[in-house]
Motif scaffolding. Structure first.
Motif, PDB file in Angstrom:
ATOM      1  N   ASN A  66       0.829  -1.199   0.000  1.00 17.55           N
ATOM      2  CA  ASN A  66       0.000   0.000   0.000  1.00 17.55           C
ATOM      3  C   ASN A  66       0.871   1.259   0.000  1.00 17.55           C
ATOM      4  N   ASP A  67       2.053   1.173   0.629  1.00 16.32           N
ATOM      5  CA  ASP A  67       2.991   2.309   0.647  1.00 16.32           C
ATOM      6  C   ASP A  67       4.048   2.188  -0.455  1.00 16.32           C
ATOM      7  N   SER A  68       4.660   1.010  -0.576  1.00 19.45           N
ATOM      8  CA  SER A  68       5.804   0.888  -1.491  1.00 19.45           C
ATOM      9  C   SER A  68       5.412   0.972  -2.964  1.00 19.45           C
ATOM     10  N   TRP A  70       3.960   3.223  -4.350  1.00 20.76           N
ATOM     11  CA  TRP A  70       4.082   4.622  -4.766  1.00 20.76           C
ATOM     12  C   TRP A  70       5.539   5.070  -4.870  1.00 20.76           C
ATOM     13  N   SER A  71       6.460   4.141  -4.723  1.00 19.01           N
ATOM     14  CA  SER A  71       7.888   4.464  -4.804  1.00 19.01           C
ATOM     15  C   SER A  71       8.206   5.166  -6.120  1.00 19.01           C
ATOM     16  N   GLU A  72       9.201   6.040  -6.082  1.00 19.02           N
ATOM     17  CA  GLU A  72       9.631   6.701  -7.319  1.00 19.02           C
ATOM     18  C   GLU A  72      10.611   5.835  -8.105  1.00 19.02           C
ATOM     19  N   LYS A  77       8.563  -0.314  -7.840  1.00 20.00           N
ATOM     20  CA  LYS A  77       7.206  -0.301  -8.401  1.00 20.00           C
ATOM     21  C   LYS A  77       6.900  -1.598  -9.143  1.00 20.00           C
ATOM     22  N   MET A 100      -2.829   1.928  -9.107  1.00 23.58           N
ATOM     23  CA  MET A 100      -1.412   1.990  -9.453  1.00 23.58           C
ATOM     24  C   MET A 100      -1.204   2.424 -10.900  1.00 23.58           C
ATOM     25  N   TYR A 101      -0.119   3.184 -11.128  1.00 20.41           N
ATOM     26  CA  TYR A 101       0.221   3.603 -12.491  1.00 20.41           C
ATOM     27  C   TYR A 101       1.675   3.249 -12.799  1.00 20.41           C
TER      28      TYR A 101
END
Length: 196
Positions: A66-68, A70-72, A77, A100-101
């Motif tokens: 849920n958090d990871s 969104w990693s850059e 990802k 997610m994208y």
């Protein structure tokens, strides 16, 4: 600066998937073409073991995605996307996937593992002995192979490390022989045991 030091600096000395600070090591995301910082992440033993052994996946452990997700960083990802697809039977993971994208390049990288496919849709690659091949495996050639479009001959016994799989044809894999990336027919390779 070594790869480990770069990943430690990037992650703040914690698993880039679950945040654990214990038993961290480099995980190179298959299929590995570049490795390095862009193709690797810093992971804990629990995450890496469950990535490598799908039958041991504990759904609750992966709520950290849920958090990871969104990693850059691309490698983080991609692994988050793959693990969410493995957990699709749990409703919560589909909700995260819907949010997610990934850009086109990241999506191609993520799909290379086949984790997003149902078992009936997966293209299974097998070596000459019928052993299932995975992206990132090491294989050895069982006969001399002429490389199309060149005068090179890949000799019997040559090790091809960190293969990638053709997502559409179960008979084709790719790997580097003598620094040249070539397509190899699976009938002419044998998977190497981990210690070879």
């Amino acid at each position: 600066m070594s790869l480990l030091q770069e990943l430690q600096a990037r992650s703040g000395h914690q698993c880039e998937l679950c945040g654990s600070k214990e038993n961290l090591s480099i995980y190179e995301v298959p299929p590995i073409s570049t490795g390095g910082v862009d193709g690797s992440l810093l992971g804990c033993n629990t995450c890496i073991d469950q990535i490598n052994n799908p039958e041991s996946v504990s759904s609750n452990h992966w709520r950290c995605l849920n958090d990871s997700m969104w990693s850059e960083f691309r490698a983080v990802k991609v692994v988050a996307w793959r693990m969410l697809h493995r957990l699709k039977k749990d409703g919560w993971s589909q909700d995260l996937l819907d949010m997610m994208y990934l850009d086109d390049e990241e999506l191609r990288f993520a799909e290379a593992s086949g984790d997003h496919l149902d078992e009936s849709e997966k293209v299974i690659h097998k070596d000459v002995n019928g052993t299932v091949l995975q992206a990132g495996d090491n294989v050895v050639l069982i006969k001399d192979l002429k490389v199309k479009g060149s005068s090179m001959v890949a000799k019997q016994g040559t090790a091809v490390r960190r293969i990638s799989l053709d997502p559409e044809n179960p008979k084709y894999i790719e790997g580097k022989v003598g620094g040249t990336q070539i397509v190899i027919i699976t009938d002419y390779v044998k998977r190497m045991a981990e210690k070879e």
